[in-house]
Design an enzyme around this catalytic site. Sequence first.
Site, PDB file in Angstrom:
ATOM      1  N   ASP A 154       0.839  -1.193   0.000  1.00 33.54           N
ATOM      2  CA  ASP A 154       0.000   0.000   0.000  1.00 33.54           C
ATOM      3  C   ASP A 154       0.879   1.251   0.000  1.00 33.54           C
ATOM      4  O   ASP A 154       2.009   1.239   0.509  1.00 33.54           O
ATOM      5  CB  ASP A 154      -0.879   0.051   1.262  1.00 33.54           C
ATOM      6  CG  ASP A 154      -1.931  -1.046   1.265  1.00 33.54           C
ATOM      7  OD1 ASP A 154      -2.189  -1.634   0.205  1.00 33.54           O
ATOM      8  OD2 ASP A 154      -2.488  -1.314   2.351  1.00 33.54           O
ATOM      9  N   ARG A 155       0.355   2.350  -0.539  1.00 31.78           N
ATOM     10  CA  ARG A 155       1.091   3.606  -0.579  1.00 31.78           C
ATOM     11  C   ARG A 155       1.658   3.985   0.797  1.00 31.78           C
ATOM     12  O   ARG A 155       2.817   4.381   0.917  1.00 31.78           O
ATOM     13  CB  ARG A 155       0.174   4.737  -1.064  1.00 31.78           C
ATOM     14  CG  ARG A 155       0.864   6.105  -1.082  1.00 31.78           C
ATOM     15  CD  ARG A 155      -0.155   7.232  -0.999  1.00 31.78           C
ATOM     16  NE  ARG A 155      -0.890   7.399  -2.242  1.00 31.78           N
ATOM     17  CZ  ARG A 155      -0.496   8.195  -3.233  1.00 31.78           C
ATOM     18  NH1 ARG A 155       0.635   8.877  -3.130  1.00 31.78           N
ATOM     19  NH2 ARG A 155      -1.232   8.327  -4.305  1.00 31.78           N
TER      20      ARG A 155
END
Length: 316
Positions: A154-155
């Site tokens: 995930d970012r």
Amino acid sequence: MKNKFSKEKRNEKRPRRTPAEKARAQYTNYAVKEPMELMEFLAAKMPDASRTKLKSLLSKRVVFVDNVITTQFNFPLEAGMKVKISKQKGKKEFNNRLLKIVYEDAYIIVVEKMQGLLSVNTERQKERTAYTILNEYVQRSGRQFRVFIVHRLDRDTSGLMMFAKDEKTQRTLRDNWHEIVTDRRYVAVVEGSMEKDYDTVVSWLTDKTLYVSSSEYDDGGSKSITHYKTIKRANGYSLLELDLETGRKNQIRVHMQDLGHPIIGDGRYGREDSPNPIGRLALHAFKLCFYHPVTGDLMEFETPYPAEFKKLFLKK
């Protein structure tokens, strides 16, 4: 007759090296026979090299101990360990504050991604990502070079991830992920004091685009399994080590929400009014172990727990 023999000799094909042999040929390999510090070992193996030259090898990140980049000159070696030195001698410089190369060979790149950096572009988000940064880096060696996505983070999650450098390696990793990857672990800080020292969360997850829903029973979603161990409890937080049996989108974040202990800084699956004392999502992929897709060697990579996570547990 002589000429004919010479021509036949010239036309004889040398046996082609296997991909595994080519990969291993990129390194000079040494076996450790007795305990000693790394610098002492390198000096013994390369008696003609100056201390400055040996330190330069360490700083250029081309020295590996048991397949892990090692820069510490007084690293304690033990009998049975393997030391190898890349013959590339760190030719290509790579400096990026959001991405650090931990390991690279002809087939794979292992990186540590910082929080805030996307792994790869999406249809809605066109920006610099770990993928585009690494593509630019490998293309310095030639336009035909590129990297290939194997898995994602995930970012807002930091930590270790791997990219392939050709389609065949990408296919091998993706098709045999569960057999190749032996250990993939995360560390997280969650709200509240965990009730159990260790447990397993099982649910069925469904990607709804904006969020991932979780069900205790099979509702058509993907079965997802997360094992966790509580490392520490203090100041209203718990430090967890998490081992993924499956790797679904947002799996850890959703499972922590299911337990009633959302991850600190999780705006999507946390509580709206929860404080975020570290200004980021408290989730980090700290360990990645796998069999090399070409050589079959066991590769083990580990990063320290982020310092800001540890600060949350200091005595007040």
